[in-house]
Each structure stands twice: as structure tokens, then as C-alpha cells.
Design a protein around this motif. Structure first.
Motif, PDB file in Angstrom:
ATOM      1  N   THR A 154      -5.515  -1.079   8.823  1.00 22.92           N
ATOM      2  CA  THR A 154      -6.926  -0.694   8.870  1.00 22.92           C
ATOM      3  C   THR A 154      -7.126   0.543   9.728  1.00 22.92           C
ATOM      4  OG1 THR A 154      -7.576  -3.007   8.606  1.00 22.92           O
ATOM      5  CG2 THR A 154      -9.240  -1.498   9.460  1.00 22.92           C
ATOM      6  N   LEU A 155      -6.519   0.556  10.905  1.00 17.10           N
ATOM      7  CA  LEU A 155      -6.703   1.686  11.820  1.00 17.10           C
ATOM      8  C   LEU A 155      -5.962   2.925  11.327  1.00 17.10           C
ATOM      9  CD1 LEU A 155      -6.521  -0.191  15.241  1.00 17.10           C
ATOM     10  CD2 LEU A 155      -8.552   0.646  14.028  1.00 17.10           C
ATOM     11  N   LEU A 156      -4.756   2.744  10.790  1.00 19.61           N
ATOM     12  CA  LEU A 156      -4.039   3.913  10.281  1.00 19.61           C
ATOM     13  C   LEU A 156      -4.742   4.517   9.061  1.00 19.61           C
ATOM     14  CD1 LEU A 156      -1.865   3.018  12.279  1.00 19.61           C
ATOM     15  CD2 LEU A 156      -0.151   3.503  10.515  1.00 19.61           C
ATOM     16  N   ALA A 157      -5.393   3.655   8.261  1.00 20.25           N
ATOM     17  CA  ALA A 157      -6.105   4.157   7.085  1.00 20.25           C
ATOM     18  C   ALA A 157      -7.273   5.046   7.469  1.00 20.25           C
ATOM     19  CB  ALA A 157      -6.596   2.988   6.232  1.00 20.25           C
ATOM     20  N   ARG A 158      -7.882   4.803   8.628  1.00 16.50           N
ATOM     21  CA  ARG A 158      -8.991   5.643   9.053  1.00 16.50           C
ATOM     22  C   ARG A 158      -8.536   7.071   9.336  1.00 16.50           C
ATOM     23  NH1 ARG A 158     -10.039   1.520   7.534  1.00 16.50           N
ATOM     24  NH2 ARG A 158     -10.567   2.835   5.791  1.00 16.50           N
ATOM     25  N   LEU A 159      -7.242   7.246   9.606  1.00 14.08           N
ATOM     26  CA  LEU A 159      -6.677   8.568   9.840  1.00 14.08           C
ATOM     27  C   LEU A 159      -6.004   9.127   8.587  1.00 14.08           C
ATOM     28  CD1 LEU A 159      -6.967   7.360  12.760  1.00 14.08           C
ATOM     29  CD2 LEU A 159      -4.959   8.698  13.371  1.00 14.08           C
ATOM     30  N   GLY A 160      -5.918   8.311   7.548  1.00 16.39           N
ATOM     31  CA  GLY A 160      -5.223   8.734   6.344  1.00 16.39           C
ATOM     32  C   GLY A 160      -3.721   8.724   6.502  1.00 16.39           C
TER      33      GLY A 160
ATOM     34  N   VAL B  24       4.841  11.618  10.977  1.00 14.85           N
ATOM     35  CA  VAL B  24       3.380  11.575  11.164  1.00 14.85           C
ATOM     36  C   VAL B  24       2.921  12.622  12.171  1.00 14.85           C
ATOM     37  CG1 VAL B  24       3.184   9.149  10.507  1.00 14.85           C
ATOM     38  CG2 VAL B  24       3.468   9.741  12.914  1.00 14.85           C
ATOM     39  N   ALA B  25       3.816  13.056  13.052  1.00 13.93           N
ATOM     40  CA  ALA B  25       3.449  14.080  14.028  1.00 13.93           C
ATOM     41  C   ALA B  25       3.130  15.413  13.342  1.00 13.93           C
ATOM     42  CB  ALA B  25       4.564  14.270  15.054  1.00 13.93           C
ATOM     43  N   THR B  26       3.674  15.627  12.150  1.00 15.24           N
ATOM     44  CA  THR B  26       3.402  16.853  11.406  1.00 15.24           C
ATOM     45  C   THR B  26       2.231  16.687  10.439  1.00 15.24           C
ATOM     46  OG1 THR B  26       4.922  16.274   9.587  1.00 15.24           O
ATOM     47  CG2 THR B  26       5.865  17.410  11.507  1.00 15.24           C
ATOM     48  N   HIS B  27       1.696  15.470  10.387  1.00 18.04           N
ATOM     49  CA  HIS B  27       0.615  15.155   9.463  1.00 18.04           C
ATOM     50  C   HIS B  27      -0.731  15.497  10.097  1.00 18.04           C
ATOM     51  CE1 HIS B  27      -1.319  12.839   6.191  1.00 18.04           C
ATOM     52  NE2 HIS B  27      -2.169  12.440   7.117  1.00 18.04           N
ATOM     53  N   THR B  28      -1.602  16.109   9.321  1.00 16.30           N
ATOM     54  CA  THR B  28      -2.956  16.387   9.798  1.00 16.30           C
ATOM     55  C   THR B  28      -3.865  15.252   9.355  1.00 16.30           C
ATOM     56  OG1 THR B  28      -2.608  18.774   9.611  1.00 16.30           O
ATOM     57  CG2 THR B  28      -4.898  17.993   9.767  1.00 16.30           C
ATOM     58  N   PRO B  29      -4.324  14.417  10.296  1.00 14.91           N
ATOM     59  CA  PRO B  29      -5.161  13.267   9.908  1.00 14.91           C
ATOM     60  C   PRO B  29      -6.403  13.700   9.152  1.00 14.91           C
ATOM     61  CG  PRO B  29      -4.446  13.071  12.196  1.00 14.91           C
ATOM     62  CD  PRO B  29      -4.093  14.466  11.755  1.00 14.91           C
ATOM     63  N   SER B  30      -6.801  12.898   8.177  1.00 21.25           N
ATOM     64  CA  SER B  30      -8.010  13.206   7.412  1.00 21.25           C
ATOM     65  C   SER B  30      -9.256  13.063   8.269  1.00 21.25           C
ATOM     66  CB  SER B  30      -8.100  12.276   6.196  1.00 21.25           C
ATOM     67  OG  SER B  30      -8.050  10.913   6.606  1.00 21.25           O
TER      68      SER B  30
ATOM     69  N   GLU C 133       2.086   4.117  19.592  1.00 19.53           N
ATOM     70  CA  GLU C 133       3.059   5.163  19.283  1.00 19.53           C
ATOM     71  C   GLU C 133       2.595   6.031  18.123  1.00 19.53           C
ATOM     72  OE1 GLU C 133       7.352   3.410  20.624  1.00 19.53           O
ATOM     73  OE2 GLU C 133       6.307   2.313  19.040  1.00 19.53           O
ATOM     74  N   VAL C 134       1.958   5.426  17.128  1.00 15.65           N
ATOM     75  CA  VAL C 134       1.460   6.210  15.999  1.00 15.65           C
ATOM     76  C   VAL C 134       0.336   7.126  16.446  1.00 15.65           C
ATOM     77  CG1 VAL C 134       0.478   6.120  13.683  1.00 15.65           C
ATOM     78  CG2 VAL C 134       2.118   4.375  14.396  1.00 15.65           C
ATOM     79  N   PHE C 135      -0.614   6.580  17.188  1.00 15.81           N
ATOM     80  CA  PHE C 135      -1.734   7.412  17.645  1.00 15.81           C
ATOM     81  C   PHE C 135      -1.266   8.501  18.607  1.00 15.81           C
ATOM     82  CE2 PHE C 135      -4.233   4.017  15.830  1.00 15.81           C
ATOM     83  CZ  PHE C 135      -5.371   4.669  15.379  1.00 15.81           C
ATOM     84  N   ASP C 136      -0.311   8.168  19.449  1.00 18.42           N
ATOM     85  CA  ASP C 136       0.245   9.163  20.368  1.00 18.42           C
ATOM     86  C   ASP C 136       0.912  10.294  19.584  1.00 18.42           C
ATOM     87  OD1 ASP C 136       1.089   9.936  23.178  1.00 18.42           O
ATOM     88  OD2 ASP C 136       3.063   9.709  22.254  1.00 18.42           O
ATOM     89  N   ALA C 137       1.597   9.950  18.501  1.00 21.12           N
ATOM     90  CA  ALA C 137       2.313  10.958  17.710  1.00 21.12           C
ATOM     91  C   ALA C 137       1.376  11.963  17.061  1.00 21.12           C
ATOM     92  CB  ALA C 137       3.162  10.272  16.636  1.00 21.12           C
TER      93      ALA C 137
ATOM     94  N   PRO D  94      -9.067  12.938  21.166  1.00 26.48           N
ATOM     95  CA  PRO D  94      -9.497  11.605  20.738  1.00 26.48           C
ATOM     96  C   PRO D  94      -8.693  10.557  21.496  1.00 26.48           C
ATOM     97  CG  PRO D  94      -8.034  12.552  19.103  1.00 26.48           C
ATOM     98  CD  PRO D  94      -8.276  13.624  20.126  1.00 26.48           C
ATOM     99  N   PHE D  95      -9.203   9.328  21.544  1.00 26.94           N
ATOM    100  CA  PHE D  95      -8.506   8.296  22.319  1.00 26.94           C
ATOM    101  C   PHE D  95      -8.248   7.046  21.494  1.00 26.94           C
ATOM    102  CE2 PHE D  95     -13.033   7.345  23.119  1.00 26.94           C
ATOM    103  CZ  PHE D  95     -13.075   5.970  22.864  1.00 26.94           C
ATOM    104  N   PHE D  96      -7.167   6.365  21.880  1.00 32.74           N
ATOM    105  CA  PHE D  96      -6.867   5.011  21.410  1.00 32.74           C
ATOM    106  C   PHE D  96      -6.783   4.150  22.661  1.00 32.74           C
ATOM    107  CE2 PHE D  96      -3.620   1.686  20.863  1.00 32.74           C
ATOM    108  CZ  PHE D  96      -4.187   0.957  19.826  1.00 32.74           C
ATOM    109  N   ALA D  97      -7.758   3.256  22.845  1.00 35.28           N
ATOM    110  CA  ALA D  97      -7.811   2.394  24.029  1.00 35.28           C
ATOM    111  C   ALA D  97      -7.637   0.947  23.603  1.00 35.28           C
ATOM    112  CB  ALA D  97      -9.130   2.577  24.774  1.00 35.28           C
ATOM    113  N   TYR D  98      -6.504   0.380  23.987  1.00 37.92           N
ATOM    114  CA  TYR D  98      -6.226  -1.043  23.753  1.00 37.92           C
ATOM    115  C   TYR D  98      -6.636  -1.778  25.018  1.00 37.92           C
ATOM    116  CZ  TYR D  98      -3.193  -5.232  23.276  1.00 37.92           C
ATOM    117  OH  TYR D  98      -2.691  -6.512  23.223  1.00 37.92           O
ATOM    118  N   VAL D  99      -7.653  -2.643  24.900  1.00 36.04           N
ATOM    119  CA  VAL D  99      -8.246  -3.290  26.073  1.00 36.04           C
ATOM    120  C   VAL D  99      -8.109  -4.806  25.924  1.00 36.04           C
ATOM    121  CG1 VAL D  99     -10.270  -3.426  27.571  1.00 36.04           C
ATOM    122  CG2 VAL D  99      -9.858  -1.359  26.215  1.00 36.04           C
TER     123      VAL D  99
END
Length: 530
Positions: free
Chosen positions: A411-417, A47-53, A177-181, A286-291
Motif C-alpha cells: 500500500t505504501l510503496l504503491a503511493r510512490l509508484g 529504486v534509488a534511481t527511480h523517480t517516485p510518481s 530501507e525503501v523510503f530511505d533509498a 519528505p519523511f517516513f515516521a514509524y511510531v
């Protein structure tokens, strides 16, 4: 003399039996799964080589022990929660959202991984301490009043080294970890409760920044602070919380280092989240904030101004609880306004939910028409509020199809494709997909001898210890008051078979529990494993 000698020998023998350390066992060794670790590494590299949609920000807000009927969107008589309600007015709300456990840590483990926690052995809370000897067990069992909880004796316990490894397995893939990647800045601001050792620290699971506490609880403020209203519950486990104060894993830390915190905790969480978002914005990321807020989990501590704003409603216990929820609602509004002022709200996926149902044992919440509460697999312990907001909407959308908190992963991963990892089973579907309500699905729960499933209108609870089976038509009987198992043996057989098949895919717990919880109401009394 002989009698005295015999009595001494007997006394020494009894003392030795009572104080002799209970046996430990290699079965509680927690070792990394090499195959799963390799799969995780390969997936994150991919996923680190993937360009999110798309690259929307994510603000994942999780309340602690907030029941579905603790907010005014669901119950007008509850605490006024205009900001949480407004989020629902501009998003998609799920009226039948379920946690995967009726207690904090297992539910959070599932939410962050998109998988039933039972798949990787995280079936109960990580434990820092077990009963040391038979004498200690007998004291807690027959002398100390443990209220609705009851300790039980095991044949084998984890040793000190094994206890330190309890927590989220390193082989699990977290949202962070996914969002960080894919280049996001990631943060956890609030409660972790997925392991106490440094090997289980949030920064080992993809979080760049950490603020909060490792334990299930901490103080919101110094209890002697003049501006704080405290309410004390005369319950065994609540006394432990007050005794802990902010020591050990209840300490407030930033990036693993203990700090002194003078702010009311809900306010501090808001301030730290704002600072993180602003920093990510300045760096163009961009940010991923788990609160994960601590509110409204005990101990009950509210700001006096919030208590005063409620007037004379309810008793002191109820007022303090409502005041804590009032401040939680303020926090949600403050963060949404912050995003709006920065022009980032419409490009941020905002999620609001809770880790399990309301803690009815406090006497401050009753989960409305639902039976039971936290610790139980009745609806009151499992149903949670859930709203997802992304982009502007002209009217609210309410989904009645039953869903799980694990669905937030897909749901969240789908928003990035982004795809899910192919090397492991997921229990997650995209909640915002057009096909989200097309087919009913089995939902499952297991905590030791308790297990349950919901499919369509039916919910079955099976207690293996007591050999009891309860079947409810949940659409007609949301309060689970009428057991219709005897009227529908074919449904019972079908659901029991589904539970059996599901359990074949699950793993045995990686560590043992220490307590059972007795739920009693006007219908009956039931034991739940916690």
C-alpha cells in the motif's frame, strides 16, 4: 561409612545432573543468505534511481496490544477515543484486519517487510535467555508459579553468540530501507523489539533516527513519580517487567545511546516525532515516521490527570488501562493537528493500527465479542484496528474484506509508484487499489504446533500437539463458540490442504521458544505456542 559415602556420591551425581549445562547446537546458527542479500542490494540500488510518481509523507502509528474493541469507534463502552475515531471518519477503515501473529515481535517483523514472518524464520520473540540446566527447568516447571504459561524442555539450545544474532535477518527489506533509498528521511520513535544486538539495531535497517527502546516493554515513567498511577498485576511475567525497570534493552535510547528520560513515555514519543518531522521539513525532505507506541502494553502506568478525567468508571485496573488509551488517543490527535498546522496533513499517508489483539490476561480488556486475546490464534488475539488516511475525504470508507498488516507494505510503496522486489515472495496487496475487494484470499498463521487459516467465512485452527481441529463460520460466529468441523469435513480437508501447501513455502524457526500459554474460558482449554 560406606552408606554415607554412597549417599555423598548419589548427592553429587544428582547435583551434577541438575546443574550440568544443557547442550547447545549448531542448528541455531543464524547466517546471512547470500542470494537474498544480493537481491536486496540490487533492489535498493534500482529504486534509488527511480523517480517516485508522488512523494507523500508517511506517518505509521502502531499501538501495542490494543484490541479492536478497545476504541470507541468499535465499542461505545470502551475508552473514549475521539481522535482515533476521527481518523477513521476521514479515512479507510478495515473491519477485518488481522495481525500475522498474536504476539509483538513476529507481527512487527511482518508489518515492516510485507512478508509472513515465517518466510524468514522469525516465528517467536527473540530471546535473551534460556533455561541453563535441568535444575533450573524443574524449578520453573514445578516450584515457581508461572500462571498460565508453562515452560518446556528442549534437547538443544542456542549458545550466547547465537542468542545475540536473533532478530530481523539482514537480508529482509524493510519499509524504512525503501523510503530511505528514494530520498526520504526515516525514523523509528518507540518500540523496536526485532533484535537486541547492535547488528539488529533499527539504524541497520534504514532508519536515520531512532528514539525509544529495544525490548518488548519499558516503564512509562518512574513508578515513584507523584503524577503517575501504577497498577500491578500478580502475574509471573509482569513481575519480570517491573524488575527490569529501564535497564538493559528496556533502557530509553536515542540513536543507540542511553539517555535519561523524565517525560511520560507517550508524551515523549509525541515530542520526538514532532521534532523529527519539523527537521525533515526544514531540510525540504519528505519523511517516513514509524511510531510504534508502547501503549497500552503493560506495565500499567497512567498520568493521574488522565485517570481523574475518567471519574469512577470501572475498577482500578480498568481505569488505569483506559487512562493509558486516553493518552494514546491524545497522542494521535496531537500529531495530526501538528501536521495540519504545518499544512502537511493532506500530503501525508497516516496509518493507525495495533500489533496484535488486546491482552485479555490483564483483566482490563476482554476483546468484546471476540474469543481469546494476545497469545492465542482466536480472533481476540489476531484482529486489530486498522485505518489508512490519505487526502481529504467527504465520508468514511469501511472495507469488510479480510486483510493483513503485511498489506501496508504494498500500500505504501504503491503511493510512490514503486514495485515490490522481484526476487522474493510477498504477502502484500495495495489496500487502496480499486480491486482490493474483488477476490477472497487465504490468510495463514503459524506458531510452532499451532496453525490457522481463514478463507471467506471459514476459519480453521489446527493444534498439531493435541491433534485438535476447530472450524468456525466466522461470519455467523465471530466469538468462535461453535466448532462445526464435524459438520463440514470437506471444508476441513480443503483448508488443511491449503495450510499444508502454505507451510511448504515457510522456513523453520531460526531460534526456539521457551513457553506455552494456556487459554481457558467457559468453552474449553487450549494450548498456544508463544
Amino acid at each position: 561409612m560406606r552408606l554415607r559415602g554412597a549417599l555423598v556420591i548419589i548427592a553429587v551425581s544428582v547435583a551434577a545432573a541438575l546443574l550440568w549445562p544443557l547442550p547447545t547446537s549448531p542448528r541455531w546458527e543464524i547466517t546471512a543468505n547470500a542470494e537474498a542479500m544480493a537481491g536486496k542490494t540490487g533492489y535498493l540500488e534500482s529504486v534509488a534511481t527511480h523517480t517516485p510518481s508522488a512523494r507523500p509523507n508517511v506517518l505509521l502509528l502502531v499501538a501495542d496490544d490494543l484490541g479492536q474493541y478497545d476504541i470507541s469507534q468499535s465499542a461505545p463502552a470502551a475508552a473514549a477515543t475521539p481522535n482515533i475515531d476521527a481518523l477513521a471518519q476521514n479515512g479507510v477503515s478495515f473491519s477485518n484486519a488481522y495481525a500475522t501473529a498474536a504476539i509483538c515481535a513476529p507481527s512487527r517483523a511482518a508489518l515492516l517487510t510485507g512478508r509472513y514472518q515465517n518466510r524468514f524464520g522469525f516465528e517467536s520473540q527473540p530471546m535473551q535467555r534460556y533455561v541453563r540446566n535441568l535444575g533450573e527447568f524443574l524449578g520453573f516447571r514445578f516450584i515457581v508459579d508461572t500462571d498460565a504459561m508453562r515452560p518446556f524442555l528442549l534437547g538443544e539450545y542456542p549458545n550466547t553468540a547465537q542468542r545475540r544474532t536473533q532478530g530481523l535477518p539482514q537480508s529482509e527489506i524493510t519499509l524504512a530501507e525503501v523510503f530511505d533509498a528514494v530520498g526520504y528521511e526515516t525514523a523509528i520513535v518507540g518500540k523496536w523489539h526485532l533484535g537486541y544486538d547492535q547488528s539488529n539495531h533499527p539504524q541497520k535497517f534504514g532508519f536515520d533516527f531512532q528514539y525509544g527502546f529495544m525490548e518488548a516493554f519499558t516503564l512509562y515513567a518512574d513508578e515513584a513519580e507523584p503524577g503517575i498511577e501504577n497498577h500491578y498485576h500478580d502475574l509471573f511475567w509482569e513481575q519480570h517487567i517491573w524488575d527490569m525497570q529501564r535497564s538493559g534493552p528496556s533502557a530509553i535510547t536515542r540513536n543507540g545511546l542511553e539517555i535519561t528520560e523524565d517525560r511520560y513515555l507517550t508524551d515523549a514519543i509525541v515530542a520526538e516525532t514532532k521534532a523529527f518531522i519539523a527537521g525533515a521539513h526544514e531540510r525540504g525532505q519528505p519523511f517516513f515516521a514509524y511510531v510504534p507506541f508502547s501503549a497500552p502494553h503493560t506495565p500499567f502506568q497512567a498520568r493521574r490527570e488522565d485517570v481523574a478525567a475518567l471519574g469512577g468508571a470501572g475498577d482500578h485496573n480498568h481505569r488505569v488501562y483506559l487512562a493509558m488509551i486516553r493518552r494514546l488517543d491524545w497522542a494521535v490527535g496531537e500529531l495530526l493537528q501538528f501536521l495540519k498546522d504545518r499544512g502537511e496533513l493532506e500530503n501525508t499517508v497516516v496509518v493507525f493500527t495495533s500489533d496484535n489483539g488486546g491482552a485479555a490476561y490483564t483483566g482490563a480488556t476482554d476483546n468484546g465479542p471476540l474469543r481469546g486475546g494476545k497469545f492465542s490464534q482466536f480472533e481476540g488475539g489476531l484482529k486489530v484496528p486498522l485505518t489508512v488516511r490519505w487526502g481529504a475525504r467527504t465520508e468514511p470508507d469501511v472495507v469488510e474484506q479480510p486483510v493483513l498488516l503485511t498489506d501496508l507494505f504494498a500500500t505504501l510503496l504503491a503511493r510512490l509508484g514503486l514495485p515490490l522486489a522481484a526476487d522474493r515472495a510477498y504477502d502484500s496487496v495495495d489496500l487502496l487499489a480499486a480491486s482490493r475487494t474483488s477476490q477472497p484470499r487465504h490468510l495463514f498463521w503459524r506458531s510452532d504446533f499451532n496453525r490457522a487459516t481463514r478463507y471467506g467465512q471459514w476459519k480453521l485452527l489446527h493444534n498439531k500437539r493435541d491433534q485438535t481441529v476447530m472450524l468456525f463460520n466466522i461470519e455467523q460466529d465471530a466469538g468462535e463458540r461453535v466448532n462445526v468441523a464435524g459438520d463440514h469435513p470437506e471444508i476441513v480437508t480443503e483448508l488443511m490442504a491449503a495450510l499444508d501447501a502454505w507451510e511448504q513455502e515457510m522456513r523453520q524457526p531460526l531460534w526456539p521458544r521457551v513457553m506455552n500459554y494456556r487459554h481457558s474460558d467457559d468453552i474449553g482449554s487450549h494450548w498456544f505456542a508463544i
